[in-house]
Scaffold this motif. Structure first.
Motif, PDB file in Angstrom:
ATOM      1  N   GLN A  62       3.853  56.285 -35.583  1.00  0.00           N
ATOM      2  CA  GLN A  62       3.245  56.911 -34.421  1.00  0.00           C
ATOM      3  C   GLN A  62       3.394  55.966 -33.238  1.00  0.00           C
ATOM      4  O   GLN A  62       2.935  54.823 -33.303  1.00  0.00           O
ATOM      5  CB  GLN A  62       1.769  57.203 -34.673  1.00  0.00           C
ATOM      6  N   MET A  63       4.028  56.428 -32.181  1.00  0.00           N
ATOM      7  CA  MET A  63       4.308  55.602 -31.016  1.00  0.00           C
ATOM      8  C   MET A  63       3.584  56.193 -29.817  1.00  0.00           C
ATOM      9  O   MET A  63       3.896  57.303 -29.381  1.00  0.00           O
ATOM     10  CB  MET A  63       5.813  55.514 -30.757  1.00  0.00           C
ATOM     11  N   ASN A  64       2.629  55.445 -29.283  1.00  0.00           N
ATOM     12  CA  ASN A  64       1.866  55.867 -28.123  1.00  0.00           C
ATOM     13  C   ASN A  64       2.130  54.938 -26.949  1.00  0.00           C
ATOM     14  O   ASN A  64       2.576  53.802 -27.124  1.00  0.00           O
ATOM     15  CB  ASN A  64       0.366  55.873 -28.436  1.00  0.00           C
ATOM     16  N   ASN A  65       1.824  55.424 -25.752  1.00  0.00           N
ATOM     17  CA  ASN A  65       2.012  54.646 -24.533  1.00  0.00           C
ATOM     18  C   ASN A  65       3.398  54.018 -24.486  1.00  0.00           C
ATOM     19  O   ASN A  65       3.563  52.817 -24.258  1.00  0.00           O
ATOM     20  CB  ASN A  65       0.931  53.571 -24.418  1.00  0.00           C
ATOM     21  N   LEU A  66       4.396  54.844 -24.682  1.00  0.00           N
ATOM     22  CA  LEU A  66       5.766  54.351 -24.726  1.00  0.00           C
ATOM     23  C   LEU A  66       6.214  53.796 -23.381  1.00  0.00           C
ATOM     24  O   LEU A  66       5.828  54.298 -22.325  1.00  0.00           O
ATOM     25  CB  LEU A  66       6.701  55.463 -25.181  1.00  0.00           C
ATOM     26  N   LYS A  67       7.027  52.756 -23.451  1.00  0.00           N
ATOM     27  CA  LYS A  67       7.546  52.075 -22.285  1.00  0.00           C
ATOM     28  C   LYS A  67       9.068  52.145 -22.276  1.00  0.00           C
ATOM     29  O   LYS A  67       9.689  52.303 -23.331  1.00  0.00           O
ATOM     30  CB  LYS A  67       7.109  50.606 -22.291  1.00  0.00           C
ATOM     31  N   GLY A  69       4.176  58.427 -22.709  1.00  0.00           N
ATOM     32  CA  GLY A  69       4.150  59.499 -23.678  1.00  0.00           C
ATOM     33  C   GLY A  69       4.133  58.998 -25.106  1.00  0.00           C
ATOM     34  O   GLY A  69       4.105  57.795 -25.362  1.00  0.00           O
ATOM     35  N   SER A  70       4.170  59.948 -26.035  1.00  0.00           N
ATOM     36  CA  SER A  70       4.069  59.629 -27.452  1.00  0.00           C
ATOM     37  C   SER A  70       5.131  60.352 -28.259  1.00  0.00           C
ATOM     38  O   SER A  70       5.584  61.442 -27.897  1.00  0.00           O
ATOM     39  CB  SER A  70       2.689  60.026 -28.000  1.00  0.00           C
ATOM     40  N   LEU A  71       5.513  59.736 -29.358  1.00  0.00           N
ATOM     41  CA  LEU A  71       6.394  60.333 -30.341  1.00  0.00           C
ATOM     42  C   LEU A  71       5.932  59.899 -31.720  1.00  0.00           C
ATOM     43  O   LEU A  71       5.353  58.825 -31.871  1.00  0.00           O
ATOM     44  CB  LEU A  71       7.848  59.895 -30.151  1.00  0.00           C
ATOM     45  N   ARG A  72       6.202  60.722 -32.710  1.00  0.00           N
ATOM     46  CA  ARG A  72       5.954  60.339 -34.089  1.00  0.00           C
ATOM     47  C   ARG A  72       7.246  60.466 -34.876  1.00  0.00           C
ATOM     48  O   ARG A  72       7.824  61.554 -34.975  1.00  0.00           O
ATOM     49  CB  ARG A  72       4.877  61.195 -34.749  1.00  0.00           C
ATOM     50  N   LEU A  73       7.691  59.360 -35.422  1.00  0.00           N
ATOM     51  CA  LEU A  73       8.875  59.338 -36.253  1.00  0.00           C
ATOM     52  C   LEU A  73       8.482  59.504 -37.718  1.00  0.00           C
ATOM     53  O   LEU A  73       7.468  58.972 -38.158  1.00  0.00           O
ATOM     54  CB  LEU A  73       9.645  58.030 -36.086  1.00  0.00           C
ATOM     55  N   ARG A 124      20.234  56.554 -40.907  1.00  0.00           N
ATOM     56  CA  ARG A 124      21.325  56.526 -39.936  1.00  0.00           C
ATOM     57  C   ARG A 124      20.852  56.193 -38.532  1.00  0.00           C
ATOM     58  O   ARG A 124      21.670  55.875 -37.668  1.00  0.00           O
ATOM     59  CB  ARG A 124      22.049  57.863 -39.928  1.00  0.00           C
ATOM     60  N   GLY A 125      19.568  56.267 -38.290  1.00  0.00           N
ATOM     61  CA  GLY A 125      19.003  55.956 -36.994  1.00  0.00           C
ATOM     62  C   GLY A 125      18.698  57.207 -36.190  1.00  0.00           C
ATOM     63  O   GLY A 125      19.390  58.213 -36.294  1.00  0.00           O
ATOM     64  N   THR A 126      17.656  57.111 -35.387  1.00  0.00           N
ATOM     65  CA  THR A 126      17.295  58.191 -34.488  1.00  0.00           C
ATOM     66  C   THR A 126      17.028  57.610 -33.105  1.00  0.00           C
ATOM     67  O   THR A 126      16.378  56.572 -32.969  1.00  0.00           O
ATOM     68  CB  THR A 126      16.066  58.976 -35.013  1.00  0.00           C
ATOM     69  N   GLN A 127      17.550  58.270 -32.091  1.00  0.00           N
ATOM     70  CA  GLN A 127      17.479  57.751 -30.733  1.00  0.00           C
ATOM     71  C   GLN A 127      16.129  58.058 -30.093  1.00  0.00           C
ATOM     72  O   GLN A 127      15.654  59.192 -30.131  1.00  0.00           O
ATOM     73  CB  GLN A 127      18.597  58.359 -29.876  1.00  0.00           C
ATOM     74  N   VAL A 128      15.534  57.030 -29.510  1.00  0.00           N
ATOM     75  CA  VAL A 128      14.330  57.184 -28.706  1.00  0.00           C
ATOM     76  C   VAL A 128      14.654  56.709 -27.294  1.00  0.00           C
ATOM     77  O   VAL A 128      15.075  55.566 -27.100  1.00  0.00           O
ATOM     78  CB  VAL A 128      13.148  56.378 -29.273  1.00  0.00           C
ATOM     79  N   ILE A 129      14.470  57.592 -26.331  1.00  0.00           N
ATOM     80  CA  ILE A 129      14.722  57.255 -24.933  1.00  0.00           C
ATOM     81  C   ILE A 129      13.433  57.458 -24.155  1.00  0.00           C
ATOM     82  O   ILE A 129      12.864  58.553 -24.156  1.00  0.00           O
ATOM     83  CB  ILE A 129      15.845  58.116 -24.333  1.00  0.00           C
ATOM     84  N   VAL A 130      12.986  56.410 -23.489  1.00  0.00           N
ATOM     85  CA  VAL A 130      11.780  56.461 -22.679  1.00  0.00           C
ATOM     86  C   VAL A 130      12.205  56.293 -21.228  1.00  0.00           C
ATOM     87  O   VAL A 130      12.612  55.205 -20.810  1.00  0.00           O
ATOM     88  CB  VAL A 130      10.768  55.386 -23.070  1.00  0.00           C
ATOM     89  N   SER A 131      12.123  57.366 -20.474  1.00  0.00           N
ATOM     90  CA  SER A 131      12.619  57.351 -19.107  1.00  0.00           C
ATOM     91  C   SER A 131      11.929  58.426 -18.286  1.00  0.00           C
ATOM     92  O   SER A 131      11.586  59.489 -18.795  1.00  0.00           O
ATOM     93  CB  SER A 131      14.127  57.578 -19.086  1.00  0.00           C
ATOM     94  N   VAL A 155      15.964  60.370 -44.645  1.00  0.00           N
ATOM     95  CA  VAL A 155      16.122  61.380 -43.617  1.00  0.00           C
ATOM     96  C   VAL A 155      15.064  61.159 -42.555  1.00  0.00           C
ATOM     97  O   VAL A 155      13.866  61.237 -42.835  1.00  0.00           O
ATOM     98  CB  VAL A 155      16.009  62.803 -44.199  1.00  0.00           C
ATOM     99  N   GLU A 156      15.507  60.894 -41.335  1.00  0.00           N
ATOM    100  CA  GLU A 156      14.620  60.597 -40.224  1.00  0.00           C
ATOM    101  C   GLU A 156      14.490  61.792 -39.301  1.00  0.00           C
ATOM    102  O   GLU A 156      15.416  62.606 -39.184  1.00  0.00           O
ATOM    103  CB  GLU A 156      15.160  59.398 -39.430  1.00  0.00           C
ATOM    104  N   SER A 157      13.361  61.861 -38.622  1.00  0.00           N
ATOM    105  CA  SER A 157      13.140  62.902 -37.635  1.00  0.00           C
ATOM    106  C   SER A 157      12.112  62.419 -36.621  1.00  0.00           C
ATOM    107  O   SER A 157      11.383  61.457 -36.870  1.00  0.00           O
ATOM    108  CB  SER A 157      12.663  64.201 -38.288  1.00  0.00           C
ATOM    109  N   GLY A 158      12.057  63.082 -35.483  1.00  0.00           N
ATOM    110  CA  GLY A 158      11.027  62.806 -34.495  1.00  0.00           C
ATOM    111  C   GLY A 158      11.477  62.094 -33.240  1.00  0.00           C
ATOM    112  O   GLY A 158      10.695  61.967 -32.292  1.00  0.00           O
ATOM    113  N   GLY A 159      12.705  61.609 -33.202  1.00  0.00           N
ATOM    114  CA  GLY A 159      13.188  60.940 -32.011  1.00  0.00           C
ATOM    115  C   GLY A 159      13.450  61.920 -30.887  1.00  0.00           C
ATOM    116  O   GLY A 159      13.463  63.131 -31.082  1.00  0.00           O
ATOM    117  N   GLY A 160      13.651  61.373 -29.700  1.00  0.00           N
ATOM    118  CA  GLY A 160      13.925  62.222 -28.558  1.00  0.00           C
ATOM    119  C   GLY A 160      13.694  61.517 -27.252  1.00  0.00           C
ATOM    120  O   GLY A 160      13.581  60.291 -27.189  1.00  0.00           O
TER     121      GLY A 160
END
Length: 123
Positions: A81-86, A16-20, A115-122, A5-10
């Motif tokens: 943990q994802m920092n300085n996302l591009k 910016g930063s996200l933590r999956l 199942r995968g979680t979508q990360v969009i950096v925009s 079970v995945e969480s944290g995408g967006g």
């Protein structure tokens, strides 16, 4: 059967930063290596980061210094943990784990995928 079970995408702005998070659930199993993969539109799926049971880590060259993988063995959980996302980090991120189901004759090995979680950096 082991479920992931995945969480944290967006959606996040560049820089910016996200933590999956990914939690493995079930019974009668142990986890070995765990990792995160991603697949961007028109590209092959690639391994982003992995961590073995002892804590040894590997990273895709393009994310070194920006992403950190970690795990909590007691909770059967792996984090990214994802920092300085591009913008080029935009992809569907998949959790993956290798492990074994306990048995009297020895472990029955498995590999599970989320199942995968979508990360969009925009912007």
């Amino acid at each position: 059967q082991v479920q992931l079970v995945e969480s944290g995408g967006g959606l996040v702005q560049p820089g910016g930063s996200l933590r999956l998070s990914c939690v493995a659930s079930g019974s009668g199993f142990r986890l070995n290596a765990m990792g995160w993969h991603r697949q961007a539109p028109g590209k092959e799926r690639e391994l982003v980061a992995s961590i073995d049971r002892a804590g040894s880590k590997k990273y895709l060259e393009s994310v070194k210094g920006r992403f950190t993988i970690s795990r909590d063995n007691a909770k059967n959980t792996v984090y990214l943990q994802m920092n300085n996302l591009k913008p080029e980090d935009t992809a569907v991120y998949y959790c993956e784990t290798d492990g074994g189901h306990y048995s009297d004759a020895g472990d029955v090995m498995f590999r599970s995928w989320g199942r995968g979680t979508q990360v969009i950096v925009s912007s």
